[in-house]
Design a protein around this motif. Structure first.
Motif, PDB file in Angstrom:
ATOM      1  N   LEU A 352       0.794  -1.224   0.000  1.00 40.90           N
ATOM      2  CA  LEU A 352       0.000   0.000   0.000  1.00 40.90           C
ATOM      3  C   LEU A 352       0.831   1.282   0.000  1.00 40.90           C
ATOM      4  N   VAL A 353       2.156   1.162   0.052  1.00 36.57           N
ATOM      5  CA  VAL A 353       2.999   2.354   0.089  1.00 36.57           C
ATOM      6  C   VAL A 353       2.713   3.265  -1.101  1.00 36.57           C
ATOM      7  N   PHE A 354       2.673   2.688  -2.297  1.00 36.50           N
ATOM      8  CA  PHE A 354       2.470   3.479  -3.514  1.00 36.50           C
ATOM      9  C   PHE A 354       1.116   4.181  -3.498  1.00 36.50           C
ATOM     10  N   VAL A 355       0.062   3.443  -3.135  1.00 43.86           N
ATOM     11  CA  VAL A 355      -1.287   4.003  -3.131  1.00 43.86           C
ATOM     12  C   VAL A 355      -1.415   5.133  -2.116  1.00 43.86           C
ATOM     13  N   LEU A 356      -0.894   4.924  -0.927  1.00 44.23           N
ATOM     14  CA  LEU A 356      -1.011   5.942   0.117  1.00 44.23           C
ATOM     15  C   LEU A 356      -0.308   7.236  -0.285  1.00 44.23           C
ATOM     16  N   TRP A 357       0.808   7.107  -1.013  1.00 43.56           N
ATOM     17  CA  TRP A 357       1.503   8.317  -1.455  1.00 43.56           C
ATOM     18  C   TRP A 357       0.786   9.019  -2.605  1.00 43.56           C
ATOM     19  N   ILE A 358      -0.030   8.304  -3.368  1.00 49.35           N
ATOM     20  CA  ILE A 358      -0.891   8.965  -4.361  1.00 49.35           C
ATOM     21  C   ILE A 358      -1.873   9.884  -3.628  1.00 49.35           C
ATOM     22  N   PHE A 359      -2.518   9.336  -2.599  1.00 49.36           N
ATOM     23  CA  PHE A 359      -3.470  10.130  -1.820  1.00 49.36           C
ATOM     24  C   PHE A 359      -2.774  11.297  -1.112  1.00 49.36           C
ATOM     25  N   PHE A 360      -1.568  11.026  -0.627  1.00 49.40           N
ATOM     26  CA  PHE A 360      -0.833  12.075   0.082  1.00 49.40           C
ATOM     27  C   PHE A 360      -0.477  13.218  -0.874  1.00 49.40           C
ATOM     28  N   THR A 361      -0.060  12.881  -2.086  1.00 52.31           N
ATOM     29  CA  THR A 361       0.237  13.903  -3.100  1.00 52.31           C
ATOM     30  C   THR A 361      -1.007  14.719  -3.408  1.00 52.31           C
ATOM     31  N   MET A 362      -2.142  14.052  -3.532  1.00 51.53           N
ATOM     32  CA  MET A 362      -3.401  14.763  -3.754  1.00 51.53           C
ATOM     33  C   MET A 362      -3.706  15.711  -2.597  1.00 51.53           C
ATOM     34  N   LEU A 391       4.712  23.285  -3.547  1.00 50.57           N
ATOM     35  CA  LEU A 391       5.403  22.681  -4.690  1.00 50.57           C
ATOM     36  C   LEU A 391       6.578  21.816  -4.239  1.00 50.57           C
ATOM     37  N   ILE A 392       7.280  22.243  -3.189  1.00 45.94           N
ATOM     38  CA  ILE A 392       8.372  21.418  -2.636  1.00 45.94           C
ATOM     39  C   ILE A 392       7.810  20.096  -2.138  1.00 45.94           C
ATOM     40  N   GLY A 393       6.682  20.154  -1.428  1.00 43.80           N
ATOM     41  CA  GLY A 393       6.057  18.926  -0.942  1.00 43.80           C
ATOM     42  C   GLY A 393       5.596  18.022  -2.062  1.00 43.80           C
ATOM     43  N   ILE A 394       5.041  18.608  -3.122  1.00 44.69           N
ATOM     44  CA  ILE A 394       4.557  17.821  -4.260  1.00 44.69           C
ATOM     45  C   ILE A 394       5.714  17.146  -4.990  1.00 44.69           C
ATOM     46  N   VAL A 395       6.805  17.878  -5.199  1.00 44.01           N
ATOM     47  CA  VAL A 395       7.982  17.301  -5.874  1.00 44.01           C
ATOM     48  C   VAL A 395       8.515  16.112  -5.081  1.00 44.01           C
ATOM     49  N   ILE A 400       8.834  10.016  -4.595  1.00 40.00           N
ATOM     50  CA  ILE A 400       8.580   8.719  -3.962  1.00 40.00           C
ATOM     51  C   ILE A 400       7.753   7.822  -4.888  1.00 40.00           C
ATOM     52  N   LEU A 401       6.744   8.389  -5.523  1.00 38.74           N
ATOM     53  CA  LEU A 401       5.900   7.599  -6.429  1.00 38.74           C
ATOM     54  C   LEU A 401       6.707   7.033  -7.591  1.00 38.74           C
ATOM     55  N   VAL A 402       7.525   7.881  -8.214  1.00 37.87           N
ATOM     56  CA  VAL A 402       8.336   7.435  -9.352  1.00 37.87           C
ATOM     57  C   VAL A 402       9.341   6.378  -8.913  1.00 37.87           C
ATOM     58  N   SER A 403       9.973   6.604  -7.758  1.00 38.45           N
ATOM     59  CA  SER A 403      10.958   5.640  -7.245  1.00 38.45           C
ATOM     60  C   SER A 403      10.311   4.294  -6.982  1.00 38.45           C
ATOM     61  N   THR A 404       9.084   4.309  -6.437  1.00 35.53           N
ATOM     62  CA  THR A 404       8.388   3.057  -6.144  1.00 35.53           C
ATOM     63  C   THR A 404       8.038   2.311  -7.431  1.00 35.53           C
ATOM     64  N   VAL A 405       7.586   3.042  -8.446  1.00 34.99           N
ATOM     65  CA  VAL A 405       7.237   2.409  -9.725  1.00 34.99           C
ATOM     66  C   VAL A 405       8.452   1.733 -10.346  1.00 34.99           C
ATOM     67  N   PHE A 406       9.596   2.422 -10.349  1.00 32.41           N
ATOM     68  CA  PHE A 406      10.805   1.860 -10.964  1.00 32.41           C
ATOM     69  C   PHE A 406      11.400   0.729 -10.140  1.00 32.41           C
ATOM     70  N   SER A 407      11.308   0.827  -8.819  1.00 33.98           N
ATOM     71  CA  SER A 407      11.927  -0.195  -7.971  1.00 33.98           C
ATOM     72  C   SER A 407      11.062  -1.447  -7.871  1.00 33.98           C
ATOM     73  N   ASP A 408       9.729  -1.297  -7.881  1.00 32.66           N
ATOM     74  CA  ASP A 408       8.855  -2.468  -7.754  1.00 32.66           C
ATOM     75  C   ASP A 408       7.494  -2.185  -8.404  1.00 32.66           C
ATOM     76  N   PRO A 409       7.411  -2.243  -9.733  1.00 31.92           N
ATOM     77  CA  PRO A 409       6.142  -1.938 -10.425  1.00 31.92           C
ATOM     78  C   PRO A 409       5.015  -2.896 -10.062  1.00 31.92           C
ATOM     79  N   LEU A 410       5.346  -4.178  -9.836  1.00 32.45           N
ATOM     80  CA  LEU A 410       4.307  -5.155  -9.487  1.00 32.45           C
ATOM     81  C   LEU A 410       3.647  -4.783  -8.164  1.00 32.45           C
ATOM     82  N   GLN A 411       4.456  -4.325  -7.218  1.00 34.10           N
ATOM     83  CA  GLN A 411       3.939  -3.920  -5.909  1.00 34.10           C
ATOM     84  C   GLN A 411       2.969  -2.743  -6.055  1.00 34.10           C
ATOM     85  N   ALA A 412       3.326  -1.800  -6.927  1.00 33.98           N
ATOM     86  CA  ALA A 412       2.454  -0.646  -7.152  1.00 33.98           C
ATOM     87  C   ALA A 412       1.116  -1.077  -7.759  1.00 33.98           C
TER      88      ALA A 412
END
Length: 434
Positions: A352-362, A391-395, A400-412
Motif C-alpha cells: 500500500l505504500v504506492f497508493v497511500l503516497w498517491i493520496f498524500f500527493t493529492m 510545490l516542494i512537498g509535491i515534488v 517517492i511515487l516514481v521511485s516506487t514504480v521503478f523499484s517495484d512496479p508489481l507492488q504498485a
C-alpha cells in the motif's frame, strides 16, 4: 458551540504534539542511520539527506495544515479528499486506512514491541504473539476509557522515547569528531536519491493528528501549530541524532551495523548502553502504536457517521460521557490482532505504500484547490511562501511515487488493485443510502 463538559474531554496542544512526534518516531530511526549512510556515501551527505527529507516533509505538513485549518473536523486526509476531490476519492483512502493500512501498522509495531522485549525477557514465537496481543488490547482499552487517558499515555511515552535519543545527541556531539573517517563510500546522484527516500519513510506518520482535529481545543488555530512545531522538532532531533551517531562510530562500523544507534550507545555508556537504548525503543514503539490507534479509529468513526461503511450505525457510536469511538477502536484492534496472528502485516504495508503516497500527493496539491474553491476565505492559517512551499512537498511526493514504480512496479499495481476492491462497497452503500 461545544459545552464546558465537552471541552474538558478535548486535547490540548501538548497532547497533539505528542501524537505528531510519537507517531513519527517509532523504531525506524534507531535502525535507519546505516541504510541512509550506505546510500549517501559519506556522513556529511547522509546528514544532508536527513535535512532535505525533513524539508520536504515540513513543506507538505505546512501545506496540508492550511486545509486542516479550513476544515477543522475529525477525519483528516479522508475528509479533505472528500471535500476537495469528491466522495469516491475520500472513500477509497478511508477504506484502505480502515481495513488495511492502520491495522497493519499497529500489528507491525506490536510485533516490534515483543521482539525488543525479548532482549530482557526471552519469549518463544508463540509467546511473542500472545504478548503482542496483550499490549495491543491494553492500549485499545485505555483509549476506550477516555481520549485524555490515551493522550496521557502518548505524552509520557513521547518523553520516555526522547530521553535515550537526547543522551546520544548530548554525549555524541561532545565526542571526538568523526564525520569524515579515512574510509567512506562513493557519493552518487542515485545513491543520494535512495538515501533521501529512506529518510522520507522515517518521517511518515505526522498526518495522523489531523484525524483527531475535532477533538482538539480550537483546532483551526491549534492544529497548524501542532503540525508545524511537531514536524520541525522531529527533523531537528533526527539530524542531531544521526550526527551524534556519526561522531561516535567510525564510518566502517556505522555503515555495516544493523543497529547503529545501539552500537553508539554501547560506545558511549558501555555494555549497559544497549539495554538503555532497547528500553527506549520499547517505549518508542508503545507510543507509536498508541498514536496510531488513537488516530486510526477516527477514520472509520467519521466514515460511519456519513454512512460510508458496513454497520455504520454501530461503528459510528461514541461511548458515554467520555465520547470515545469505542466500536471503531475495537474494529481497528481486532483487525490488527488478526494480522498479528497471520503475520501478513509487512506484506500489506509494503503493497500500500504506492497508493497511500498517491493520496498524500493529492492532499498536498489540495491547498491549490482550496484557494481556488474559496478565493475569498477570511482568517485561518495560510501556508508561508505559497506556492513554493506546497510545490516542494509535491515534488518530494512525486519522487517517492516514481521511485516506487521503478523499484517495484508489481507492488504498485497490486496496491492499486487492493484499493479498488473498495469500489463495489462504495457503490453498494451509496445505492443503499439513496
Amino acid at each position: 458551540m461545544p459545552n464546558q463538559s465537552q471541552e474538558q474531554h478535548k486535547m490540548g496542544i501538548l497532547q497533539g504534539l505528542s501524537i505528531v512526534i510519537g507517531v513519527i518516531i517509532g523504531s525506524g530511526i534507531f535502525l535507519k542511520p546505516s541504510t541512509v549512510l550506505q546510500s549517501a556515501g559519506t556522513p556529511a551527505m547522509a546528514l544532508l539527506a536527513w535535512g532535505l527529507g525533513g524539508l520536504v516533509t515540513l513543506a507538505s505538513a505546512l501545506s496540508i495544515s492550511e486545509i486542516a485549518s479550513a476544515i477543522p473536523e475529525s477525519g483528516g486526509l479522508y475528509l479533505y479528499l472528500q471535500r476537495l476531490y469528491g466522495d469516491v476519492w475520500g472513500f477509497l483512502l478511508g477504506w484502505v486506512q480502515t481495513i488495511i493500512s492502520y491495522p497493519a501498522s499497529v500489528a507491525a509495531l506490536a510485533i516490534a514491541f515483543t521482539t525488543n522485549l525479548d532482549v530482557f525477557i526471552p519469549l518463544s514465537p508463540s509467546m511473542q504473539k500472545v504478548v503482542a496481543l496483550g499490549i495491543l488490547f491494553f492500549l485499545v482499552g485505555m483509549n476506550i476509557l477516555s481520549t485524555r487517558c490515551g493522550g496521557a499515555i502518548q505524552v509520557l511515552s513521547t518523553i520516555g522515547k526522547l530521553i535515550p535519543m537526547a543522551a546520544i545527541i548530548f554525549f555524541g556531539l561532545f565526542a571526538a569528531p568523526d564525520l569524515e573517517s579515512s574510509t567512506t563510500g562513493a557519493v552518487t546522484a542515485t545513491g543520494f536519491g535512495a538515501a533521501m527516500l529512506g529518510t522520507l519513510w522515517a518521517y511518515d506518520g505526522w498526518i495522523g493528528v489531523t484525524n483527531m482535529a475535532g477533538e482538539l481545543k480550537n483546532p483551526s488555530k491549534s492544529l497548524p501549530k501542532v503540525i508545524a512545531i511537531g514536524v520541525s522538532a522531529v527533523v531537528l532531533v533526527y539530524v542531531l541524532f544521526n550526527w551524534g551517531i556519526f561522531q561516535v562510530l567510525p564510518y566502517e562500523e556505522a555503515v555495516t551495523s544493523q543497529t547503529p544507534a545501539t552500537l553508539a550507545a554501547v560506545h558511549i555508556f558501555g555494555p549497559r548502553g544497549a539495554a538503555l537504548l532497547t528500553a527506549g525503543i520499547i517505549i518508542s514503539v508503545v507510543g507509536s502504536m498508541n498514536g496510531y490507534l488513537m488516530t486510526a479509529a477516527r477514520v472509520p468513526l467519521t466514515m460511519s457517521q456519513q454512512g460510508q461503511l458496513p454497520f455504520s450505525h454501530t461503528l459510528g457510536k461514541l461511548r458515554g460521557r467520555s465520547k470515545t469511538p469505542c466500536n471503531a477502536l475495537l474494529l481497528e484492534g481486532v483487525i490488527a490482532a488478526l494480522l498479528v496472528l497471520s503475520g501478513s502485516y509487512d506484506l500489506l504495508t509494503n503493497l500500500l505504500v504506492f497508493v497511500l503516497w498517491i493520496f498524500f500527493t493529492m492532499g498536498v496539491f489540495g491547498v491549490f484547490l482550496l484557494r481556488k474553491k474559496y478565493p475569498n476565505r477570511e482568517g485561518g492559517y495560510r501556508v508561508p511562501l505559497y506556492p513554493v512551499t506546497p510545490l516542494i512537498g509535491i515534488v518530494g511526493a512525486i519522487y517517492i511515487l516514481v521511485s516506487t514504480v521503478f523499484s517495484d512496479p508489481l507492488q504498485a499495481i497490486l496496491g492499486i488493485a487492493l484499493t479498488l476492491v473498495g469500489l463495489p462497497v462504495y457503490f453498494y452503500l451509496r445505492k443503499k443510502r439513496a
